[in-house]
Design an enzyme around this catalytic site. Sequence first.
Site, PDB file in Angstrom:
ATOM      1  N   TYR A 154       5.617 -44.608 -29.240  1.00  0.00           N
ATOM      2  CA  TYR A 154       5.033 -43.261 -29.220  1.00  0.00           C
ATOM      3  C   TYR A 154       6.148 -42.197 -29.194  1.00  0.00           C
ATOM      4  O   TYR A 154       7.114 -42.332 -28.446  1.00  0.00           O
ATOM      5  CB  TYR A 154       4.132 -43.143 -27.978  1.00  0.00           C
ATOM      6  CG  TYR A 154       3.524 -41.782 -27.791  1.00  0.00           C
ATOM      7  CD1 TYR A 154       2.521 -41.336 -28.638  1.00  0.00           C
ATOM      8  CD2 TYR A 154       3.960 -40.938 -26.781  1.00  0.00           C
ATOM      9  CE1 TYR A 154       1.971 -40.072 -28.484  1.00  0.00           C
ATOM     10  CE2 TYR A 154       3.411 -39.676 -26.606  1.00  0.00           C
ATOM     11  CZ  TYR A 154       2.425 -39.247 -27.467  1.00  0.00           C
ATOM     12  OH  TYR A 154       1.885 -38.000 -27.308  1.00  0.00           O
ATOM     13  N   ASP A 199       2.859 -50.413 -23.117  1.00  0.00           N
ATOM     14  CA  ASP A 199       1.953 -49.281 -23.282  1.00  0.00           C
ATOM     15  C   ASP A 199       0.705 -49.844 -23.966  1.00  0.00           C
ATOM     16  O   ASP A 199       0.718 -50.166 -25.149  1.00  0.00           O
ATOM     17  CB  ASP A 199       2.642 -48.210 -24.142  1.00  0.00           C
ATOM     18  CG  ASP A 199       1.765 -46.976 -24.383  1.00  0.00           C
ATOM     19  OD1 ASP A 199       0.530 -47.099 -24.299  1.00  0.00           O
ATOM     20  OD2 ASP A 199       2.319 -45.906 -24.676  1.00  0.00           O
ATOM     21  N   LYS A 255      -6.944 -41.379 -24.216  1.00  0.00           N
ATOM     22  CA  LYS A 255      -7.425 -41.964 -25.453  1.00  0.00           C
ATOM     23  C   LYS A 255      -8.690 -42.804 -25.187  1.00  0.00           C
ATOM     24  O   LYS A 255      -9.683 -42.263 -24.765  1.00  0.00           O
ATOM     25  CB  LYS A 255      -6.300 -42.770 -26.098  1.00  0.00           C
ATOM     26  CG  LYS A 255      -4.930 -42.037 -26.083  1.00  0.00           C
ATOM     27  CD  LYS A 255      -4.893 -40.779 -26.926  1.00  0.00           C
ATOM     28  CE  LYS A 255      -3.665 -39.905 -26.696  1.00  0.00           C
ATOM     29  NZ  LYS A 255      -2.361 -40.543 -26.830  1.00  0.00           N
ATOM     30  N   ARG A 274      -1.921 -35.061  -2.892  1.00  0.00           N
ATOM     31  CA  ARG A 274      -0.882 -35.644  -3.757  1.00  0.00           C
ATOM     32  C   ARG A 274      -0.637 -37.088  -3.337  1.00  0.00           C
ATOM     33  O   ARG A 274      -0.454 -37.983  -4.150  1.00  0.00           O
ATOM     34  CB  ARG A 274       0.420 -34.821  -3.704  1.00  0.00           C
ATOM     35  CG  ARG A 274       1.580 -35.545  -4.384  1.00  0.00           C
ATOM     36  CD  ARG A 274       2.761 -34.665  -4.791  1.00  0.00           C
ATOM     37  NE  ARG A 274       3.061 -33.576  -3.901  1.00  0.00           N
ATOM     38  CZ  ARG A 274       3.667 -33.688  -2.718  1.00  0.00           C
ATOM     39  NH1 ARG A 274       4.045 -34.867  -2.286  1.00  0.00           N
ATOM     40  NH2 ARG A 274       3.886 -32.621  -1.983  1.00  0.00           N
TER      41      ARG A 274
HETATM   42  C1  LIG Z   1      -0.989 -40.277 -26.438  1.00  0.00           C
HETATM   43  C2  LIG Z   1      -0.098 -41.413 -26.143  1.00  0.00           C
HETATM   44  C3  LIG Z   1       0.835 -41.353 -25.097  1.00  0.00           C
HETATM   45  C4  LIG Z   1       1.037 -40.093 -24.266  1.00  0.00           C
HETATM   46  O1  LIG Z   1      -0.072 -39.825 -23.502  1.00  0.00           O
HETATM   47  P1  LIG Z   1      -0.517 -38.351 -23.007  1.00  0.00           P
HETATM   48  O2  LIG Z   1      -1.759 -38.609 -22.253  1.00  0.00           O
HETATM   49  O3  LIG Z   1      -0.715 -37.540 -24.252  1.00  0.00           O
HETATM   50  O4  LIG Z   1       0.599 -37.821 -22.192  1.00  0.00           O
HETATM   51  C5  LIG Z   1       1.587 -42.482 -24.834  1.00  0.00           C
HETATM   52  N1  LIG Z   1       1.460 -43.608 -25.568  1.00  0.00           N
HETATM   53  C6  LIG Z   1       0.589 -43.698 -26.589  1.00  0.00           C
HETATM   54  C7  LIG Z   1       0.496 -44.963 -27.345  1.00  0.00           C
HETATM   55  C8  LIG Z   1      -0.216 -42.611 -26.915  1.00  0.00           C
HETATM   56  O5  LIG Z   1      -1.058 -42.707 -27.941  1.00  0.00           O
END
Ligand SMILES: *Cc1c(COP(=O)(O)O)cnc(C)c1O
Length: 385
Positions: A102, A174, A199, A50
Amino acid sequence: MSRFENINTALIHGGISIDEKTGAVNIPIYQTSTYKQDGLGKMRGYEYSRTGNPTREALEALIAELEGGVAGFAFGSGMAATTTVLSLFNSGDKVLISSNVYGGTFRVLDKVFKNFSISYGIVDTSDEAAFEAAITDDVKAVMIESPANPLMTVTDIAAISKISHAHGITVIVDNTFMTPYLQKPLSLGADIVVHSATKYLGGHSDLVAGLAVVKDKETAERLAFLQNATGGVLGPFDSFLLIKGIKTLGVRMDRHVENALKIAERLEKHSAVKNIYYPGLKNDPGYETNKKQAKGPGAMISFELKEEYDIKVFFESLELIMLAESLGGVESLVCHPSTMTHASIPEDIRKKVGITDGLIRLSVGIEDAEDIYKDLEKAIDRSRK
Ligand SMILES: *Cc1c(COP(=O)(O)O)cnc(C)c1O
């Protein structure tokens, strides 16, 4: 800062790219929870996974180098990354978020952090005057997405950073939709970058992961503490998969963007399309700002069909493009934001920020662009009432 001038080289050789002990050109999967100590207080650099794991560390060094920060952190999901970053703040603090943020980011602030007396405010960060007007003494952070999900609203990261820093506000971006290949928020003035690496960074729809990168040493130390204290770390196998995905980010993004441009230009001219949102189109309100701050418009397109088309039939008529949550993988995906990705946002807020029930979000994959477009065209034709 990256040791490599060109990101295409950094994607492959950045971070810790070979195994020092064996010379293996891929960092091995250190599938271990703990490490033998040679005596009391005599550790070989690791004590418990961890706290630290060599595979995860290679990934963390890589993303730090790609984003141009001092330290990177890998988490079990994008939401774990965001949650840990938001844990840097205290009760009484307020976080401003982009109006198209998001859904999960909204939800964790609304349903979790609110209970710890960290409040939030929704503001259109593409409007600098509106953003400045929303600043009160308790605002300690702003969280931006650019382009923001799902209307692809573009925020001028440098302008918002400048206003924020004059008020002592931390700027969090983000960067999921752009990746460091297309946009580097820290170099534009942001303080912290977060990613859903699920993603584009992973790129193959085969893992769930999150990353964070910070610009200064003090925040790096606090985030390292929080990562270990709250424990939402990424496992060694997923860290390995993510490093592997990042190696091909450049070639994938080039094709994603090339395909998205071709498809958006054709959809824009299609008689069934009422509205289209994509910052790669010259008519898009975010076109100029995106061009100024990013190397490309990404590959996320949203559009609305006219009333004569039944979107339920549209989704069911697609054969190649899959209806699914998520985005950024090699395969093209569509989703219905109002009932899927943004369902956790209350209807009145959804309507206010323009997430209508007719909105379709398309993640353009790297298949042949003509095949993707034909699939869309055929489904549009079949959905005519
Ligand atoms: C999918 C997504 C998240 C969350 O991510 P996870 O890996 O699903 O927890 C946050 N911000 C954006 C822009 C996303 O597309």
